[in-house]
Write a protein that holds these residues in place. Structure first.
Motif, PDB file in Angstrom:
ATOM      1  N   THR A   1      -0.502  -7.008  -6.228  1.00 36.01           N
ATOM      2  CA  THR A   1       0.038  -6.124  -5.188  1.00 36.01           C
ATOM      3  C   THR A   1      -0.744  -4.806  -5.120  1.00 36.01           C
ATOM      4  O   THR A   1      -0.974  -4.274  -4.038  1.00 36.01           O
TER       5      THR A   1
ATOM      6  N   GLN B   1      -2.644  -3.494  -1.795  1.00 32.81           N
ATOM      7  CA  GLN B   1      -2.340  -2.139  -1.324  1.00 32.81           C
ATOM      8  C   GLN B   1      -3.627  -1.326  -1.128  1.00 32.81           C
ATOM      9  O   GLN B   1      -3.806  -0.641  -0.125  1.00 32.81           O
TER      10      GLN B   1
ATOM     11  N   ASP C   1      -4.929   0.116   2.433  1.00 35.72           N
ATOM     12  CA  ASP C   1      -5.075   1.555   2.623  1.00 35.72           C
ATOM     13  C   ASP C   1      -6.507   1.905   3.031  1.00 35.72           C
ATOM     14  O   ASP C   1      -6.728   2.722   3.924  1.00 35.72           O
TER      15      ASP C   1
ATOM     16  N   GLU D   1       2.948  -5.444   5.479  1.00 36.56           N
ATOM     17  CA  GLU D   1       4.053  -5.697   4.565  1.00 36.56           C
ATOM     18  C   GLU D   1       3.610  -6.800   3.614  1.00 36.56           C
ATOM     19  O   GLU D   1       2.720  -7.586   3.948  1.00 36.56           O
TER      20      GLU D   1
ATOM     21  N   LYS E   1       8.934  -3.261  -5.891  1.00 39.15           N
ATOM     22  CA  LYS E   1       9.619  -2.854  -4.657  1.00 39.15           C
ATOM     23  C   LYS E   1      10.085  -1.395  -4.756  1.00 39.15           C
ATOM     24  O   LYS E   1      10.040  -0.647  -3.774  1.00 39.15           O
TER      25      LYS E   1
ATOM     26  N   ASN F   1       7.069   0.677  -3.901  1.00 40.04           N
ATOM     27  CA  ASN F   1       6.375   0.397  -2.636  1.00 40.04           C
ATOM     28  C   ASN F   1       7.330  -0.264  -1.648  1.00 40.04           C
ATOM     29  O   ASN F   1       7.653  -1.443  -1.753  1.00 40.04           O
TER      30      ASN F   1
ATOM     31  N   ARG G   1       6.857  -1.225   1.194  1.00 36.93           N
ATOM     32  CA  ARG G   1       6.282  -2.262   2.046  1.00 36.93           C
ATOM     33  C   ARG G   1       6.428  -3.650   1.448  1.00 36.93           C
ATOM     34  O   ARG G   1       6.041  -4.646   2.062  1.00 36.93           O
TER      35      ARG G   1
END
Ligand code: UDP
Ligand code: MG
Length: 320
Positions: free
Chosen positions: A24, A28, A32, A39, A59, A62, A64
């Motif tokens: 994750t 991310q 970015d 999502e 979660k 983040n 998303r």
């Protein structure tokens, strides 16, 4: 949530606790860097190794990330199906959770769907890092699937890393072990712009594979089902009826011929063989019975499909 989200990353996972934080964070970072709105949908397919607790922690930092937890293990296809239903992005990317697929591929996959307008772009693990016991049967599989589906431009149907236009995932249904054939399902649903993209493939970093040798038998049976349902699902009589009539006629003609032969011999007072002494007669009988049964199966299949709730569900692309 923004109304217009660029990307949904859908990740089915079963016992992948160790990989999740790394995966994750990597996704991310890529998102970015490219300023994508996105999502990440993590579907925990009944893990028993604490994957869900990891998802809860992720979660919390983040927003998303969306987590879905199955009460038990239903399989990768079920997890994908649920992820597809939840996805909101214009482009949906699926990937495995085990870090064998690289999030660095996402921007290019996104571009090909969003800019070049493909319905589906499948990853191609040109250089695989799996044992030969897996890569050799896979080659055979891919060539059978290519032949049966008529999708000649894909080398690697079962790659977990794929990108879809939102329309595609909202209009197909994946169940059983059919995640191997999503391009075929998409094609049957009328999505024709399908292409592939060479992607990096890494050895599994943590844990072990979740699919045993049984994958090959189940996979082949699923291919037959997809093929049959796609072609004859809405008109089963065309399949069973044709086979039935052919079989019945062949048997009938042979039987009549054998009997006629005997009658002619009697009339000419020449020596003859009993009809029942001839192997061909039994073959004819079998063909007649089989033909009748196929025909009746066709009728029953018609009744079943007439009663199914989605007998009149068609893929409608546009209405103006
Ligand atoms: N997976 C799943 N449910 C299952 C089996 C597998 O969600 O019942 C997930 C698994 O966690 C991984 C992906 O499907 O994210 C691919 O599985 P795996 O890496 O074991 O397959 P392989 O790479 O060996 O083909
Ligand atoms: Mg894997």
């Amino acid at each position: 949530m923004t109304m217009d989200m660029d990307i949904s990353v859908v990740i089915p996972l079963y016992n992948e606790a160790e990989s999740l934080p790394e995966l994750t964070a990597w996704i991310q970072r890529v998102m970015d860097d490219h300023r994508f709105s996105y999502e990440i949908i993590l579907i925990d397919d009944g893990s028993i190794d604490g994957s869900w607790e990891v998802i809860e922690e992720l979660k919390a930092v983040n927003a998303r990330i969306t987590g879905v937890k199955f009460r038990r293990n239903y399989g990768k296809s079920a997890a994908l199906n649920v992820g597809f239903a939840a996805a909101q992005g214009n482009v949906v990317i699926t990937m495995d959770a085990d870090l064998q697929d690289s999030p660095d591929e996402i921007p290019e996959l996104y571009r090909r769907v969003a800019m070049e307008g493909f319905d589906l772009v499948s990853g191609w693990k040109k250089q695989r890092h799996d044992p030969p016991s897996k890569t050799i049967p896979t080659k055979l599989f891919n060539s059978v699937t290519r032949g049966m589906s008529g999708i000649h431009n894909l080398h690697d149907f079962n790659c977990g890393l794929k990108a879809y236009k939102k329309d595609v995932v909202k209009n197909i249904e994946v169940y059983g072990e059919m995640h191997r054939y999503i391009p075929v399902i998409a094609k049957w649903a009328g999505f024709k712009r399908i292409d592939e993209q060479v992607v990096q493939h890494y050895p599994r970093k943590y844990g072990k594979t979740k699919f045993g040798p049984g994958r090959f038998i189940k996979g082949f049976l699923d291919l037959l089902s997809i093929f049959f349902v796609g072609k004859f699902g809405k008109r089963p009589m065309h399949f069973f009826g044709t086979m039935g009539v052919l079989s019945f006629l062949a048997g009938f003609i042979i039987a009549v011929w054998l009997i006629a032969e005997k009658l002619i011999s009697i009339a000419n007072q020449s020596p003859y063989r009993n009809v029942t002494d001839q192997p061909l007669f039994f073959l004819a009988l079998v063909a007649i019975i089989l033909g009748t049964q196929l025909f009746l199966t066709g009728f029953i299949a018609e009744l079943v499909s007439r009663n199914s709730a989605d007998r009149n569900n068609y893929q409608i692309e546009k209405v103006i």
